[in-house]
Motif scaffolding. Structure first.
Motif: not given
Length: 278
Positions: A230-238
């Motif tokens: 998302f918008k040049g960033e990688v998100y990880v969760a849980g």
């Protein structure tokens, strides 16, 4: 002497409340039987339609991806006592259709859209490895981690010569360009031991293979988690995590990372914790 005729004097058939209740009860029983037969017929027709459409119910640890507007679903398990699958389905305008099967049975793998293709990587395979008998199926299947990668071009799957640097499963993968994928986290072997969960990030290019580009590890080790670009960033969760391990160092015995999220900035290549918890 003629007697006067009185119709009311004739004996009339008696219709008691008890007789009425018996008739009503018979009608109710007939209605119940009719509804039961109708329900059985509907269930049978639904089952035949499901089998005809090849929609498999109760699958888990499967992969999914969107390519050219269609949703593809592949592999997975129908239970932990069954072997992994390699079949695929495609959802077209709300209806599932059979799609070409992968070359390898996989569960707990990643399916990632990369340009006009889909990449299936890693996961676990239980083909031909029965470990012990069970009452349910007679066999219990040992899960072996995979390092192989397949590419789907819309018509067929083909095995790539490039392989993962090490076998992993229960990981997450995100495309960061039309040719690049990051394989994040996961576990090295199929077990419940927390020290098998990893935090590493592997950079892959469809043209150059595994480039060896150094991407920092996540702050937490994770498996079976979510990730997105998302918008040049990688998100990880849980996900499932190693208890109390942050940056590879044991901090406490409390399990906390399954409610946390992290962000990787692709310009600075620095991980940071997202504010708040899931």
């Amino acid at each position: 002497m003629l007697q006067e005729y009185h119709p009311a004097a004739e004996s009339q058939p008696s219709f008691t409340l008890g007789a009425f209740q018996k008739i009503q009860r018979k009608r109710e029983i007939l209605d119940q039987q009719s509804h039961f037969h109708l329900a059985i017929t509907v269930i049978l027709i639904s089952y035949l339609q499901i089998m005809k459409m090849k929609i498999f119910i109760g699958k888990q640890d499967l992969g999914s991806a969107i390519m050219n507007g269609d949703i593809y679903s592949c592999g997975g398990l129908r239970g932990y006592i069954t072997p992994a699958l390699k079949d695929c389905q495609k959802n077209v305008r709300g209806h599932w259709e059979k799609a070409p099967s992968m070359n390898t049975e996989r569960a707990g793998f990643s399916m990632t859209t990369l340009g006009d293709s889909i990449i299936a990587a890693g996961g676990f395979n239980s083909r031909g490895i029965p470990l012990k008998t069970t009452k349910e199926s007679g066999k219990s299947w040992g899960m072996i981690p995979l390092d192989s990668i397949e590419l789907f071009d819309g018509n067929s799957w083909k095995n790539l010569t490039n392989k993962l640097p090490r076998p992993i499963g229960s990981h997450c993968a995100v495309s960061i360009s039309d040719t690049e994928i990051l394989f994040i986290g996961g576990e090295n072997i199929f077990s419940s031991r927390s020290n098998d969960i990893i935090s590493s990030v592997i950079h892959f290019d469809i043209n150059d293979g595994f480039t060896g580009k150094q991407i920092p590890n996540m702050k937490y080790t994770r498996k079976k988690f979510g990730c997105a670009m998302f918008k040049g960033e990688v998100y990880v969760a849980g996900g499932d995590v190693t208890e109390g391990v942050v940056d590879g160092r044991r901090k406490s015995k409390k399990k906390t990372a399954d409610r946390t999220s992290e962000i990787l900035n692709l310009e600075t290549l620095v991980w940071s914790f997202n504010r708040g918890k899931i």
